[in-house]
Enzyme design. Sequence first.
Site: not given
Length: 502
Positions: A154-156
Amino acid sequence: LTAASFDKELLFIMGQAIGYEALCQNVQVVLGPGVNLKRNPLCGRNFEYFSEDPHLTGELASAYVKAVESLGIGTSVKHFFANNQEKHRFYVDSCVDERALREIYLKAFERVVKEQPATIMASYNKINGTYATEHPYISKMLRKEWGYKGIVVSDWGAVHDRIASIKAGCDLEMPTSFGYRTKQVLDAIANDENLRLAITRSSDRMIEFAKKYKKQLEVPFDPKAHHEIARKIASESMVLLKNENILPLDSKEKVALIGGFAETMRYQGGGSSHVNPTFVSHLKDIYPNYSQHITYAKGYHLDHEKNDESLIDEAIEIAKESDKVIYVMGLPEYMETEGFDRSDIHIPYHQVHLLELLHEANPNIIIVMISSSVVDLSCDRFAKGLLQAYLGGQASSEAILDILYGKVNPSGRLAETFIHDMESCNVKLTDDNHSVHYEESIFIGYRYYNSFNVKVKYPFGYGLSYTTFDYKTVLLDEKKDHFLIDIIIKNTGAVKVKEVIQ
């Protein structure tokens, strides 16, 4: 910047250099490349993306990924998918038709997946109603249709429902929730066989990932040699857009070097992409290496847009006393960075105002434009030369002077269309925090401007050279599933050059 090289071999060289530096720093995965398309010139993260064209993006990104991965260092291809604006990026719903997804927004990902990058990073946004970290395309398209074997990260902060994301095939949530979401998953697993199977598949992928990209012996690298690689990459990617017999410069000419960027070069994008360079060159420091007849004046401030009369007077004075003027202008970082989209494509007014005054004092002006994406280049009417330097990395100053003084022939070609104004662009970024509708479908960038006969400032693929070429023979041989084009090209000038065949 590098997309303007149109050169897969150059991207491979860059990828290997970055891979070696990762080894030296004990880094197992490099976050990048970003392969989203430049749907609109104002997207705040355009500096991180290659092009408005999916084929060019896919080919160059694949060369980079192949190079980094060849050294046992992982890559993270991002942001999957239809992530084309910063405004409301955490929750906006990108509503895109299937054809546009297939032909435009997923095509580069499909190409890069053939290189089996270590990770694919899922974006923040929704796509047609479903968050990217929970999207069925992870399993349906990435894994089953394209055969991707790596992990999806996932992106942050992009995970909204950890259980749904695991079932979709998103393996790694970043950053950690310190056990909060782990407890949710453990509480749910007893009564959810599908979740248990998804966790098993995901954990198998994570184990393989950890085995493959384990810590290696640190490998030293030569910072000076890598700086020269950076110099080569930058010099072969900048684009000469205008040259009315003013370039290349002669070292004997009296030249005025003007602009705040000359003493504080902007060389990288803003936000989470910031890196610590081994060394940064600045035009003000290195110009004596090219000529003893250069005089410098700051001309304007970078941190605000107010005119400084003393700086203006000094710049005009040296312009009057010089044969030619190199004027370095463009966008400071506070106008162009991750986290927000630009409101327009204008250059700060005080920089354009000084350009007009300099033109009155000396019409022999070469503009060096510092920006990561499309800007209003109508200011070129006050110049006889224009070099689009983009954000050229730590050796960008050497690359600029190498081109201006003819040590390197300009061979870059625009990887995006430079328009006259935003009214020319058919794609509008939304203020709606719920959804953005891709009503233009496949017609972004040159696909729109060419199809609907919209006049542009400088078209996709445009770029000048210090020499000329003769295309002697073009033979087209139709094969079963492709065409083979055989071309004989002759350099009809006196300069050693590269040519981008289009």
